[in-house]
Design a protein around this motif. Structure first.
Motif, short mmCIF file in Angstrom:
data_model
loop_
_atom_site.label_atom_id
_atom_site.label_comp_id
_atom_site.label_asym_id
_atom_site.label_seq_id
_atom_site.Cartn_x
_atom_site.Cartn_y
_atom_site.Cartn_z
N ARG A 169 -2.79 77.27 66.54
CA ARG A 169 -4.22 77.41 66.26
C ARG A 169 -4.60 78.78 65.70
O ARG A 169 -5.79 79.02 65.49
N THR A 170 -3.66 79.66 65.47
CA THR A 170 -4.02 80.99 65.00
C THR A 170 -3.22 81.37 63.75
O THR A 170 -2.18 80.80 63.46
N ARG A 171 -3.72 82.38 63.06
CA ARG A 171 -3.02 82.90 61.89
C ARG A 171 -1.70 83.54 62.29
O ARG A 171 -0.72 83.47 61.56
N THR A 172 -1.68 84.13 63.48
CA THR A 172 -0.44 84.73 63.97
C THR A 172 0.66 83.68 64.10
O THR A 172 1.83 83.96 63.83
N THR A 203 4.56 91.53 63.03
CA THR A 203 4.82 90.27 63.71
C THR A 203 6.06 90.35 64.58
O THR A 203 6.05 89.91 65.74
N ASN A 260 1.04 81.07 62.20
CA ASN A 260 1.56 80.88 60.84
C ASN A 260 2.55 81.98 60.48
O ASN A 260 3.59 81.73 59.86
N TRP A 313 -1.21 77.73 71.87
CA TRP A 313 -2.43 78.03 71.13
C TRP A 313 -2.16 79.03 70.01
O TRP A 313 -2.64 78.86 68.88
N ILE A 314 -1.38 80.05 70.30
CA ILE A 314 -1.04 81.04 69.27
C ILE A 314 -0.29 80.39 68.11
O ILE A 314 -0.61 80.62 66.94
#
Length: 355
Positions: free
Chosen positions: A218-221, A245, A223, A214-215
């Motif tokens: 589906r998340t900006r993290t 990061t 990316n 999911w991270i």
């Protein structure tokens, strides 16, 4: 400002993470999946041992395989994310033991509820991960050097503090202390499904795979992780918080080490201070077999899970087949080479399909 880097599946794109909006055919999407090669390999290994090993397909045998896979997979997931981010952690194996030792010795020496030791262990283990990330980003030294230093320090501290506090190379038993039964239920219990016993580490493993997927997707993290692994300078140029990061990724590895360490402790209620050395290579191998590139910017959490499953099937399949276990390392090395070659081919086909 734009910068060329790699997207969530490692394909070159114009700006950080913008390939999610590019239309692709189902075949191209399949070829772009990092875990494709490991899935093919896992199916082949499963079929092979299904015929070569009597009893491999029994429910109890599959439960044993899943347990062996989960003990590797819990660490392989955060290690895979770290590798996607372009870094390594050679201290991951001994960090598991450090986490267990902290919980055990703090609880025993302070005569506290074991959950107090578990909490202290979580804080200190996360601090080690943050230290690795901080040293990496502040010094500019390769992660190989930073985490090798941490590996050596933790190895010495594990042995030195255990001898200093407990007088031996193993901790005192905490099986009769308050809170042990509840902690055992969380970290080392057995769940019975259809008359077959499954270790709770399998649930921890699946939960981590789901969370990490999911991270990443589906998340900006997610990316950010792909961006810093693909091209750190380009990622920084478009505003990706590279330092935060990478520190977060190392703390993720520390979290996995804490979970694994608590399982180690509450499975046996005592810990040998010399355990864990060499396991960091197993975690890296599982991630590489699952599709992660040494150079970063490419991989998946699901792939690391398949890599761990391959490890579990091979290690237990050899036992079920009654072969000499000395051959296990040979098969592991062969799987590593074949999976890397297949993953490289898949990646090249994926890149070619986007041109």
């Amino acid at each position: 400002m734009t910068a060329t880097t790699t997207g969530p599946q490692g394909a070159p794109v114009g700006t950080v993470g913008d390939d999610r909006s590019l239309p692709r055919s189902p075949l191209r999407k399949l070829l772009a999946r990092p875990e494709l090669g490991s899935v093919v390999g896992a199916v082949a290994v499963f079929v092979f041992f299904a015929f070569a090993a009597d009893g491999f397909l029994r429910a109890t045998s599959l439960s044993t395989v899943l347990y062996a896979s989960s003990t590797i997979g819990i660490m392989a997931v955060p290690v895979a994310l770290l590798m996607i981010g372009g870094e390594f952690d050679l201290s991951a194996g001994v960090m598991v033991t450090s986490s267990a030792l902290i919980s055990s010795m703090f609880s025993y020496q302070m005569t506290a509820n074991v959950w107090v030791g578990v909490g202290v262990s979580l804080l200190l283990t996360l601090a080690v991960g943050a230290f690795n990330g901080f040293m990496l980003t502040r010094t500019g030294l390769p992660s190989f050097i930073i985490t090798l230093g941490t590996f050596l320090m933790l190895t010495g501290m594990n042995l030195g503090f255990t001898k200093l506090i407990d007088g031996t190379v193993s901790t005192k038993t905490i099986g009769d202390m308050e809170g042990f039964s509840s902690a055992h239920a969380v970290f080392a219990s057995t769940v019975t499904v259809g008359g077959v016993d499954f270790k709770i580490t399998i649930l921890w493993w699946l939960a981590l795979v789901a969370l990490a997927s999911w991270i990443l997707l589906r998340t900006r993290t997610g990316n950010w992780i792909f961006a810093v692994g693909g091209n750190q300078d380009a990622a920084r140029a478009v505003g990706v918080p590279v330092t935060r990061t990478k520190i977060g990724l190392y703390m993720g590895v520390a979290l996995g080490a804490w979970i694994s360490g608590q399982h180690l402790l509450f499975s046996f209620d005592a810990v040998q201070s010399g355990e864990g050395v060499g396991n960091e290579l197993i975690y890296i191998i599982a991630a590489v077999i699952g599709g992660c590139l040494i150079t970063g910017g490419y991989g998946s959490a699901v792939g690391s899970a398949v890599g761990a499953l391959l490890f579990g099937m091979t290690s237990k399949g050899i036992v079920f087949a009654e072969w000499n276990p000395d051959w296990f390392k040979f098969f592991l090395g062969a799987m590593l080479l074949l999976a890397t070659l297949l993953n490289t081919w898949v990646r090249r086909r994926a890149e070619a399909s986007t041109k």
